[in-house]
Scaffold this motif. Structure first.
Motif, short mmCIF file in Angstrom:
data_model
loop_
_atom_site.label_atom_id
_atom_site.label_comp_id
_atom_site.label_asym_id
_atom_site.label_seq_id
_atom_site.Cartn_x
_atom_site.Cartn_y
_atom_site.Cartn_z
N SER A 157 43.34 -23.57 30.69
CA SER A 157 43.09 -24.63 29.71
C SER A 157 44.25 -25.61 29.82
O SER A 157 45.40 -25.25 29.57
N ASP A 199 52.75 -21.66 27.55
CA ASP A 199 52.19 -22.76 28.34
C ASP A 199 52.91 -22.88 29.69
O ASP A 199 54.15 -22.80 29.74
N GLY A 258 46.11 -28.95 28.59
CA GLY A 258 46.19 -29.81 27.42
C GLY A 258 46.80 -31.17 27.68
O GLY A 258 46.74 -32.06 26.83
N PRO A 290 40.92 -18.48 34.81
CA PRO A 290 40.60 -19.72 34.09
C PRO A 290 41.85 -20.30 33.43
O PRO A 290 42.74 -19.56 33.00
N SER A 300 37.35 -23.19 34.72
CA SER A 300 37.10 -21.80 35.06
C SER A 300 37.64 -21.51 36.45
O SER A 300 38.05 -22.42 37.18
N GLU A 345 39.07 -27.66 30.31
CA GLU A 345 38.87 -26.24 30.61
C GLU A 345 38.40 -26.11 32.05
O GLU A 345 37.40 -26.71 32.44
N GLU A 348 44.37 -18.17 31.09
CA GLU A 348 43.70 -17.19 30.25
C GLU A 348 44.52 -15.90 30.19
O GLU A 348 44.96 -15.37 31.20
N GLY A 358 49.54 -26.61 30.38
CA GLY A 358 48.38 -25.88 29.88
C GLY A 358 48.67 -24.41 29.78
O GLY A 358 49.84 -23.97 29.78
N ARG A 359 47.62 -23.62 29.69
CA ARG A 359 47.80 -22.18 29.53
C ARG A 359 46.71 -21.44 30.31
O ARG A 359 45.53 -21.80 30.25
N VAL A 412 41.75 -31.77 25.96
CA VAL A 412 41.81 -30.45 26.58
C VAL A 412 40.78 -30.36 27.70
O VAL A 412 39.62 -30.74 27.53
N ASN A 449 40.66 -25.77 40.42
CA ASN A 449 41.23 -24.45 40.18
C ASN A 449 40.58 -23.47 41.15
O ASN A 449 39.49 -22.95 40.90
#
Length: 313
Positions: A78, A153, A80, A76, A102, A100, A148, A145-146, A98, A71
């Motif tokens: 997330s 999604d 899934g 950030p 940043s 994560e 921040e 995902g999603r 999941v 990324n």
């Protein structure tokens, strides 16, 4: 199912970027299409997401592949769901824990590969169409995902970077294994055959070649390559020039084996010395090397043999 020539993970693009490694293995959905997406018009992937594939030496032996996610964007995310769709293998590899990431972050996900197999051109095309891939039978990484601060999604595809041609190597090797398996099974013995003692000890690896009952294929085993630990008693490699056809009688090929070296670090340094590479060519035009690892028992006996013959005790 819950959820690797050697590749080295590519370094992060920025010195400040951290790279996490997840050793949990992703799950495999062989010959399946990705799961349906609930949102009919999901947001696109956030800026800065990229993917790559690679394998380390231990990943090769464990039949795992590493999906490297980065990324490089400011937000950030997330994630899934991660899917690696490889139409040529007729498989979709999934990671559903999941993840994560940043901003300016990266992670390695290890996914289990399916058993060696080879999709036909038609099957690869069907898998590609079912997954709505971006390329004509090309591998893709799908992410859901999603970001921040977002309320929906994102869903999208990435063409994975493959700097070491990891996927073409896996596909070529699996297709060769599939072609060989249509003619015969080549297997290492459970035990080493040994005669004598001490430096005068001699040993043989009795390789079993068991042809299938019927079929149209053919197989030539031209050579078995010596390893960093083991070699032919009469040289380095074992020339065979063995032709195999379906319906042939099973045979045993004795490989007279000697230690390739006898320095004190020979066993401590060993990584792949008890894996033998067979040089083969099949009647459908495929050729290359297939590896046959030793079982734990055979490996231990080979180590004992090297220790005794080299008088390392």
């Amino acid at each position: 199912m819950s959820g690797a020539p050697t590749s080295i993970a590519s370094p992060p693009r920025r010195a400040a970027r951290s790279v996490a490694v997840l050793v949990l293995l992703g799950s495999l959905a062989a010959c399946s299409a990705p799961s349906p997406i609930d949102d009919p018009d999901p947001p696109p992937l956030p800026e800065g997401l990229s993917a790559g594939v690679q394998q380390g030496r231990l990943d090769v032996e464990a039949r795992r592949i590493v999906v490297h996610l980065e990324n490089a964007g400011p937000t950030p995310v997330s994630i899934g769901r991660v899917e690696l769709d490889v139409p040529a293998l007729g498989a979709v590899l999934e990671y559903t824990d999941v993840v994560e990431l940043s901003a300016d972050d990266a992670i390695d996900l290890r996914l289990e590969l399916p058993p060696p197999g080879c999709a036909s051109d038609e099957e690869a095309g069907d898998a590609d169409a079912a997954g709505e891939s971006a390329g004509d039978g090309e591998p893709v990484v799908r992410l859901k995902g999603r970001a921040e601060g977002a309320t929906r999604d994102f869903v999208g595809e990435l063409a994975p970077d493959d700097p070491f041609d990891t996927l073409p190597r896996i596909v070529a090797g699996d297709c060769l294994e599939s072609s060989v398996g249509e003619v015969a099974t080549i297997s290492m013995p459970e035990h080493l055959r040994v005669e004598g003692a001490g430096a005068a000890q001699r040993a043989w690896i009795d390789v079993a070649v068991d042809p299938v009952d019927s079929g149209d294929g053919s197989l030539e085993i031209s050579l078995v390559r010596g390893s960093t630990l083991l070699g032919n008693e009469a040289g380095t490699d074992w020339p065979l020039e063995l032709d195999v056809m379906p319906g042939d009688a099973p045979s045993v090929v004795p490989l007279a084996v000697r230690p390739a070296r006898c320095d004190p670090h020979v066993l401590a340094d060993d990584k792949r010395g008890t894996i033998l590479a067979f040089v083969v060519e099949t009647g459908d035009g495929r050729s290359g090397m297939i590896d046959r690892p030793s079982s734990d028992g055979l490996k231990a006996e080979l180590y004992d043999y090297v220790t005794e013959r080299c008088e390392l005790q």
